[in-house]
Design a protein around this motif. Structure first.
Motif, PDB file in Angstrom:
ATOM      1  N   ILE A 101     118.902  17.918 142.499  1.00 35.44           N
ATOM      2  CA  ILE A 101     118.071  16.799 142.916  1.00 35.44           C
ATOM      3  C   ILE A 101     116.652  17.228 142.598  1.00 35.44           C
ATOM      4  CG2 ILE A 101     117.147  15.526 144.882  1.00 35.44           C
ATOM      5  CD1 ILE A 101     119.867  15.849 146.242  1.00 35.44           C
ATOM      6  N   ALA A 102     115.942  16.417 141.843  1.00 31.27           N
ATOM      7  CA  ALA A 102     114.569  16.743 141.444  1.00 31.27           C
ATOM      8  C   ALA A 102     113.635  15.668 141.973  1.00 31.27           C
ATOM      9  CB  ALA A 102     114.461  16.852 139.926  1.00 31.27           C
ATOM     10  N   LEU A 103     112.739  16.064 142.846  1.00 32.81           N
ATOM     11  CA  LEU A 103     111.765  15.139 143.419  1.00 32.81           C
ATOM     12  C   LEU A 103     110.459  15.233 142.655  1.00 32.81           C
ATOM     13  CD1 LEU A 103     112.278  15.923 147.213  1.00 32.81           C
ATOM     14  CD2 LEU A 103     113.223  13.994 145.943  1.00 32.81           C
ATOM     15  N   MET A 125     113.624  22.670 131.883  1.00 31.12           N
ATOM     16  CA  MET A 125     113.340  21.969 130.635  1.00 31.12           C
ATOM     17  C   MET A 125     113.651  20.492 130.853  1.00 31.12           C
ATOM     18  SD  MET A 125     112.116  22.116 127.656  1.00 31.12           S
ATOM     19  CE  MET A 125     112.022  23.857 127.342  1.00 31.12           C
ATOM     20  N   THR A 126     112.680  19.648 130.612  1.00 28.99           N
ATOM     21  CA  THR A 126     112.849  18.202 130.765  1.00 28.99           C
ATOM     22  C   THR A 126     112.652  17.537 129.409  1.00 28.99           C
ATOM     23  OG1 THR A 126     110.522  17.678 131.184  1.00 28.99           O
ATOM     24  CG2 THR A 126     111.864  18.366 133.085  1.00 28.99           C
ATOM     25  N   VAL A 131     108.657  22.442 132.697  1.00 33.09           N
ATOM     26  CA  VAL A 131     107.857  22.206 133.899  1.00 33.09           C
ATOM     27  C   VAL A 131     108.155  23.292 134.927  1.00 33.09           C
ATOM     28  CG1 VAL A 131     107.701  19.700 133.618  1.00 33.09           C
ATOM     29  CG2 VAL A 131     109.614  20.677 134.881  1.00 33.09           C
ATOM     30  N   ARG A 132     107.211  23.501 135.812  1.00 31.33           N
ATOM     31  CA  ARG A 132     107.421  24.447 136.906  1.00 31.33           C
ATOM     32  C   ARG A 132     108.164  23.740 138.026  1.00 31.33           C
ATOM     33  NH1 ARG A 132     102.380  27.167 139.018  1.00 31.33           N
ATOM     34  NH2 ARG A 132     101.876  25.026 139.526  1.00 31.33           N
ATOM     35  N   THR A 133     109.001  24.500 138.747  1.00 33.40           N
ATOM     36  CA  THR A 133     109.779  23.933 139.846  1.00 33.40           C
ATOM     37  C   THR A 133     109.643  24.796 141.094  1.00 33.40           C
ATOM     38  OG1 THR A 133     111.786  25.155 139.239  1.00 33.40           O
ATOM     39  CG2 THR A 133     111.500  22.963 138.274  1.00 33.40           C
ATOM     40  N   ALA A 134     109.791  24.142 142.223  1.00 31.36           N
ATOM     41  CA  ALA A 134     109.795  24.835 143.515  1.00 31.36           C
ATOM     42  C   ALA A 134     111.056  24.415 144.261  1.00 31.36           C
ATOM     43  CB  ALA A 134     108.561  24.480 144.323  1.00 31.36           C
ATOM     44  N   ARG A 135     111.790  25.398 144.767  1.00 31.65           N
ATOM     45  CA  ARG A 135     112.990  25.098 145.549  1.00 31.65           C
ATOM     46  C   ARG A 135     112.584  24.624 146.940  1.00 31.65           C
ATOM     47  NH1 ARG A 135     117.941  26.985 143.662  1.00 31.65           N
ATOM     48  NH2 ARG A 135     117.775  28.298 141.830  1.00 31.65           N
ATOM     49  N   ILE A 156     109.306  18.993 141.262  1.00 31.36           N
ATOM     50  CA  ILE A 156     108.789  19.212 139.909  1.00 31.36           C
ATOM     51  C   ILE A 156     107.268  19.178 139.954  1.00 31.36           C
ATOM     52  CG2 ILE A 156     108.719  18.287 137.555  1.00 31.36           C
ATOM     53  CD1 ILE A 156     111.476  19.315 138.371  1.00 31.36           C
ATOM     54  N   ASP A 157     106.646  20.174 139.355  1.00 30.16           N
ATOM     55  CA  ASP A 157     105.188  20.220 139.242  1.00 30.16           C
ATOM     56  C   ASP A 157     104.828  19.614 137.890  1.00 30.16           C
ATOM     57  OD1 ASP A 157     102.497  20.814 139.732  1.00 30.16           O
ATOM     58  OD2 ASP A 157     102.661  22.772 138.757  1.00 30.16           O
ATOM     59  N   GLY A 158     104.743  18.322 137.854  1.00 29.17           N
ATOM     60  CA  GLY A 158     104.454  17.649 136.596  1.00 29.17           C
ATOM     61  C   GLY A 158     104.483  16.154 136.770  1.00 29.17           C
ATOM     62  N   ASP A 159     104.538  15.481 135.647  1.00 27.96           N
ATOM     63  CA  ASP A 159     104.468  14.024 135.632  1.00 27.96           C
ATOM     64  C   ASP A 159     105.858  13.397 135.703  1.00 27.96           C
ATOM     65  OD1 ASP A 159     101.729  14.077 135.428  1.00 27.96           O
ATOM     66  OD2 ASP A 159     101.742  14.062 133.238  1.00 27.96           O
ATOM     67  N   LEU A 160     106.581  13.674 136.772  1.00 29.54           N
ATOM     68  CA  LEU A 160     107.883  13.044 136.978  1.00 29.54           C
ATOM     69  C   LEU A 160     107.656  11.815 137.845  1.00 29.54           C
ATOM     70  CD1 LEU A 160     110.967  13.082 136.653  1.00 29.54           C
ATOM     71  CD2 LEU A 160     111.073  14.482 138.715  1.00 29.54           C
ATOM     72  N   ASN A 161     107.764  10.641 137.230  1.00 30.29           N
ATOM     73  CA  ASN A 161     107.634   9.393 137.978  1.00 30.29           C
ATOM     74  C   ASN A 161     108.979   9.093 138.603  1.00 30.29           C
ATOM     75  OD1 ASN A 161     104.972   9.024 137.206  1.00 30.29           O
ATOM     76  ND2 ASN A 161     105.546   7.949 135.343  1.00 30.29           N
ATOM     77  N   GLY A 162     109.050   9.189 139.906  1.00 27.87           N
ATOM     78  CA  GLY A 162     110.315   8.970 140.580  1.00 27.87           C
ATOM     79  C   GLY A 162     111.043  10.281 140.782  1.00 27.87           C
ATOM     80  N   SER A 163     112.351  10.186 140.982  1.00 31.32           N
ATOM     81  CA  SER A 163     113.161  11.367 141.258  1.00 31.32           C
ATOM     82  C   SER A 163     114.511  11.240 140.578  1.00 31.32           C
ATOM     83  CB  SER A 163     113.336  11.528 142.768  1.00 31.32           C
ATOM     84  OG  SER A 163     112.090  11.802 143.367  1.00 31.32           O
ATOM     85  N   LEU A 164     115.171  12.388 140.417  1.00 23.65           N
ATOM     86  CA  LEU A 164     116.465  12.447 139.740  1.00 23.65           C
ATOM     87  C   LEU A 164     117.533  12.923 140.709  1.00 23.65           C
ATOM     88  CD1 LEU A 164     115.299  14.275 136.483  1.00 23.65           C
ATOM     89  CD2 LEU A 164     115.487  11.810 136.863  1.00 23.65           C
TER      90      LEU A 164
END
Length: 187
Positions: A101-103, A125-126, A131-135, A156-164
């Protein structure tokens, strides 16, 4: 503004020009009967197209019955669903290519997780690159009457619009299948 929003804006401006031009033409009293009728039909077709476009862009919701979730494909071809994360409804794209799950940062904030206070020690990798990630751990995650607690996720430390909604959550279902334009998740 994404590409779909831009296309809709252009469409609405053109619709306004057609309707406005037809009204001005009719009120000015110039032109022949056939030309006025052609303009009227153009307005009728534009109105019908506008109504159909408005009806088709309404988001289609998932249907939840017991341990079964049916998610219809949206116009963009993705499967979107709404889940409650720590009591806050968030819109997800179901992504079998995502491991967790990626917020996105905005969704994390809405769910009570401050992305500025996280340690971004991982990477992913997106489609837009690395991108950098934090658990993180989501205290309460629910889709309809399906409720989980202490669910692992990533911010996600980046331009993720929304979540996966990725495989770490999808694996909790006994069955994940496609039936035409429906994604079926069953417990």
């Amino acid at each position: 503004m994404n590409l779909d929003d831009g296309a809709q804006l252009v469409f609405y401006i053109l619709l306004l020009i057609v309707i406005g031009g037809a009204m001005i033409f009719e009120l000015a009293g110039r032109g022949g009967q056939m030309l006025r009728q052609a303009a009227l039909w153009a307005v009728i077709f534009a109105g019908a197209f506008f109504a159909a476009d408005t009806w088709l862009t309404q988001p289609r919701q998932q249907v939840i019955t017991g341990g079964r979730i049916q998610i219809p494909a949206s116009r963009d071809g993705h499967f979107h669903l709404t889940a409650e994360v720590n009591g806050t409804p968030l819109r997800f794209i179901v992504d079998t290519g995502a491991s967790y799950i990626a917020l996105g940062p905005d969704d994390a904030r809405k769910a009570g997780i401050d992305p500025d206070d996280l340690a971004y020690l991982g990477s992913a990798m997106t489609a837009n690159g690395q991108v950098r990630t934090a658990r993180v751990t989501i205290d309460d995650f629910s889709i309809g009457d399906i409720r989980e607690q202490h669910v692992p996720a990533m911010v996600i430390d980046g331009d993720l619009n929304g979540s996966l909604l990725g495989m770490s959550y999808l694996r909790r279902f006994a069955r994940v299948s496609f039936e035409g334009d429906l994604l079926i998740l069953e417990r």
